[in-house]
Design a protein around this motif. Structure first.
Motif: not given
Length: 256
Positions: A19-23, A44-47
């Protein structure tokens, strides 16, 4: 002189995990044979970016586009992306119990060769190439006959990822902290292999916080990812600045 078309072109990519927006909105271009370093604080969303581009089913693209070699990357499943020449090294390479390393890599390599309309390698020819590559990477030959990553140290797992990279020779390699857990010789092996494959046309997106490795790789572009967006684009000086001040200072607004 004309600029070559990007091998990878990402536009406004928005990715959800559960349910979470990462990028939130990521755009970038990667030219053939180029090297992009991706930096960013933990979380921060790298992986997430690498796993999304590789087609991991737990990472859902909510919006945006990604083109790879002129094809719609997001329309392909993970196997099709790999056969098209996209390679991902994991930050924490998993075990695959019961599957021998040499069989795993040969099966993957022959699937890629089939996609390239090349003849498959038999076990004898493959083992000759695999043993030579393992020696160059400092990976004991005995590891080829063991289950994938089972009982491997952190550095051995990363060298095993390098072995896959060396044999598959992809068009684009996404390396997620490939230097993590590596000793000095391992980091040197990373640099030498990347330089060799770049000379043959492979493009790279490398996630790393290790300035010495980044400087040795001589990237074309350095990107800083912050809260799911590309916050800064630069060169080696951007990486050096982050190394000096840290991500918290890098993220501070500049006073007028």
């Amino acid at each position: 002189m004309t600029t070559p078309s990007p091998l990878l072109q990402v536009r406004d990519l928005r990715v959800n995990v559960g349910e979470r927006t990462v990028l939130h909105s990521v755009s970038l271009d990667v030219a053939p044979g180029s090297l992009v370093v991706l930096m960013g604080a933990n979380g921060s969303g790298k992986s997430t970016l690498g796993l999304t581009l590789a087609g991991h089913p737990n990472y859902r693209v909510a919006s945006g586009q990604a083109q790879f070699a002129g094809q719609d990357l997001l329309a392909m499943n993970a196997q099709e992306r790999a056969r098209a020449g996209l390679f991902l090294s994991f930050q924490t390479p998993p075990d695959i119990p019961g599957v021998k390393n040499n069989l795993f890599i040969r099966t993957a390599l022959n699937a890629v060769r089939e996609a390239r309309s090349e003849a498959p390698l038999d076990a004898f020819d493959f083992l000759g190439s695999a043993r030579a590559a393992a020696r160059q990477l400092g990976l004991p030959e005995a590891m080829l006959g063991r289950p994938v990553n089972e009982g491997f140290s952190g550095g051995e797992r990363k060298r095993n990822e390098l072995l896959q990279l060396a044999l598959l020779q992809p068009r684009l390699a996404l390396l997620d902290e490939i230097d993590s857990g590596m000793d000095v010789d391992g980091v040197r092996a990373v640099v030498q292999l990347v330089q060799k494959l770049r000379a043959q046309g492979t493009a790279f997106v490398v996630v790393s916080h290790y300035l010495q490795l980044i400087e040795s790789l001589q990237p074309d572009t350095v990107l800083r990812l912050d809260q799911g967006c590309i916050a800064d684009t630069g060169n080696l000086e951007l990486a050096r600045g982050i190394a000096r001040t840290g991500f918290a200072r890098a993220a501070e607004p500049v006073e007028a």
